[in-house]
Design an enzyme around this catalytic site. Structure first.
Site, PDB file in Angstrom:
ATOM      1  N   ALA A  67       0.711  -1.184   0.026  1.00 58.11           N
ATOM      2  CA  ALA A  67       0.007   0.046  -0.034  1.00 58.11           C
ATOM      3  C   ALA A  67       1.053   1.219   0.075  1.00 58.11           C
ATOM      4  O   ALA A  67       2.025   1.310   0.372  1.00 58.11           O
ATOM      5  CB  ALA A  67      -0.774  -0.040   1.232  1.00 58.11           C
ATOM      6  N   GLY A 110       0.499  -4.889   0.957  1.00 55.11           N
ATOM      7  CA  GLY A 110      -0.732  -5.124   0.228  1.00 55.11           C
ATOM      8  C   GLY A 110      -0.331  -5.786  -1.163  1.00 55.11           C
ATOM      9  O   GLY A 110      -1.140  -6.252  -1.680  1.00 55.11           O
ATOM     10  N   GLU A 113      -0.599  -9.371  -0.539  1.00 57.31           N
ATOM     11  CA  GLU A 113      -1.944  -9.672  -0.312  1.00 57.31           C
ATOM     12  C   GLU A 113      -2.988  -9.556  -1.678  1.00 57.31           C
ATOM     13  O   GLU A 113      -3.614 -10.570  -1.686  1.00 57.31           O
ATOM     14  CB  GLU A 113      -2.574  -8.586   0.639  1.00 57.31           C
ATOM     15  CG  GLU A 113      -1.955  -8.666   2.092  1.00 57.31           C
ATOM     16  CD  GLU A 113      -2.200  -7.799   3.100  1.00 57.31           C
ATOM     17  OE1 GLU A 113      -2.193  -6.517   2.828  1.00 57.31           O
ATOM     18  OE2 GLU A 113      -2.576  -8.095   4.314  1.00 57.31           O
ATOM     19  N   GLU A 133       4.792  -4.926   6.921  1.00 60.28           N
ATOM     20  CA  GLU A 133       4.342  -4.021   7.624  1.00 60.28           C
ATOM     21  C   GLU A 133       4.652  -3.734   9.029  1.00 60.28           C
ATOM     22  O   GLU A 133       4.684  -2.935   9.644  1.00 60.28           O
ATOM     23  CB  GLU A 133       2.599  -4.462   7.472  1.00 60.28           C
ATOM     24  CG  GLU A 133       2.024  -4.295   6.141  1.00 60.28           C
ATOM     25  CD  GLU A 133       1.850  -5.506   5.653  1.00 60.28           C
ATOM     26  OE1 GLU A 133       2.683  -6.508   5.809  1.00 60.28           O
ATOM     27  OE2 GLU A 133       1.173  -5.733   4.753  1.00 60.28           O
TER      28      GLU A 133
END
Ligand code: HXC
Length: 259
Positions: A67, A110, A113, A133
Site C-alpha cells: 500500500a 498489500g 495480499e 508491515e
C-alpha cells in the site's frame, strides 16, 4: 477503459486480458485510486464475454511494494474507517473469472495480499514475497494473516508476518504459495501460455470450479461438499458439458462456447 495508474488490455492474447499496475517510480505502490481503478477494470473484464482469463501483473522490478505508505502515513483510525478501502478489495475478491498473478520483483505488504487474492501465481526467478508491515509499526490488513497462513502454514506465516522477512520464489514454491517459477525475461509470456490452457476450457465449468475451490475457505467440509455437488450437477445443463463429453467419445478436440 482509460485509467491513470493501470494499463488494461482486454485482448492481450485471444480471450486473455491483461491488467498492468503502472506506477513504476513508486514500485507500483497501491494507492486508493489505483485500487479503485483495478476494481473497475476487473468488473468490466468480468462482464466481457470475449475474456476468459485475466492476468494481473506489474513490471520486472516490482509487482507492487505494498500500500502507498506516503498516502497512509498521516491517517488516523477514524480516517481509515471512513475511507473503508477494504470494500474495494472485497469487490475485487468477487471476480468470477480466473485471475492469475504474474509476479516479478517485489510483492510486498498489500502487493503480496493482492497476489494472494488472485487464484494462481506465476513467479519470475526474481520474485520476492513478504509482509513487511511490522517494520513500519502496523500489520497486514488486506488478508495477509489469513491467506498466507492458509497457503504456507502457521510456522512460516508467523515468521514472515512477525519478522518482515522476504521469501524468494524458490521458498515460495516450496511453501505452496505459488504455482510455478519461470525465467524473468519471459515471465509474462509464460503466464499467458499458462492462462491459455484455462481459456481453452469451458468458461462455465471454470467459473463454477473456481467458486467451489474458494468455498473451501469459507465452509466446513459437509457444506463445501454440498456446494461442490450442486455446481457439478448444474454443469449438466450446459452445452459445454455435452460438447466436452461428446468430443471425448468421438476422439476429437472440444470447442467450448460458454453456453
Ligand atoms: C510508497 C513506496 C513504497 C510504498 C516503495 N516506494 N515502496 N512509496 N509506498 N509501499 C517508493 C520509495 O519511496 C521510492 O520513492 C521508490 O518507491 C523506490 O523505492 P526505494 O526504497 O528507493 O527502492 P529500493 O531501495 O530498491 O527498496 C525497495 C523496497 C523498499 C525494499 C521494496 O522500497 C521498501 O521497503 N518499500 C516499502 C515496503 C513496505 O513496507 N510495504 C508495506 C506497506 S504497508 P522515492 O520518491 O523516495 O525515490 C501495506 C499495508 C497493506 O502494504 C494494507 C492493506 C492495503
Amino acid at each position: 477503459m482509460s485509467f491513470e495508474h493501470i494499463l488494461v488490455e482486454p485482448q492481450h492474447a485471444p480471450q486473455i486480458a491483461l491488467i498492468r499496475l503502472n506506477r513504476p517510480k513508486e514500485l507500483n505502490a497501491l494507492n486508493l485510486q489505483l485500487m479503485r481503478e483495478l476494481r473497475d477494470a476487473l468488473k468490466e473484464l468480468d462482464n466481457n464475454d470475449e475474456v476468459r482469463v485475466i492476468i494481473l501483473t506489474g513490471n520486472e522490478r516490482a509487482f507492487a511494494a505494498g500500500a502507498d505508505i506516503k498516502e497512509m502515513a498521516g491517517r488516523t483510525t477514524v480516517d481509515m474507517m471512513k475511507i473503508d478501502q477494504f470494500s474495494t478489495w472485497d469487490q475485487i475478491k468477487r471476480t468470477k473469472k480466473p485471475l492469475i498473478a504474474a509476479v516479478s520483483g517485489f510483492a510486498l505488504g498489500g502487493g503480496c495480499e493482492l497476489v494472494m487474492t488472485c487464484d494462481m501465481i506465476i513467479a519470475s526467478e526474481s520474485a520476492q514475497f513478504g509482509q513487511p508491515e511490522i517494520k513500519i509499526g502496523v500489520m497486514p490488513g488486506a488478508g495477509g494473516t489469513q491467506r498466507l497462513t492458509r497457503a504456507v502454514g502457521k510456522a512460516l506465516a508467523m515468521e514472515i508476518v512477525l519478522t518482515g522477512r522476504f521469501i524468494n520464489a524458490e521458498e515460495a514454491l516450496r511453501a505452496g504459495l505459488i504455482n510455478k517459477i519461470v525465467p524473468t525475461e519471459t515471465y509474462l509470456q509464460e503466464t499467458v501460455k499458462f492462462a491459455q490452457q484455462i481459456a481453452a476450457l469451458s468458461p462455465l465449468a471454470v467459473q463454477l470450479a473456481k467458486e467451489a475451490v474458494l468455498s473451501s475457505f469459507e465452509n466446513n467440509l459437509s457444506e463445501g461438499l454440498l456446494f461442490e455437488r450442486k455446481n457439478f450437477y448444474m454443469l449438466f445443463s450446459t452445452e459445454d458439458q455435452k460438447e466436452g463429453m461428446a468430443a471425448f467419445v468421438e476422439k476429437r478436440a472440444a470447442t467450448f462456447q460458454g453456453k
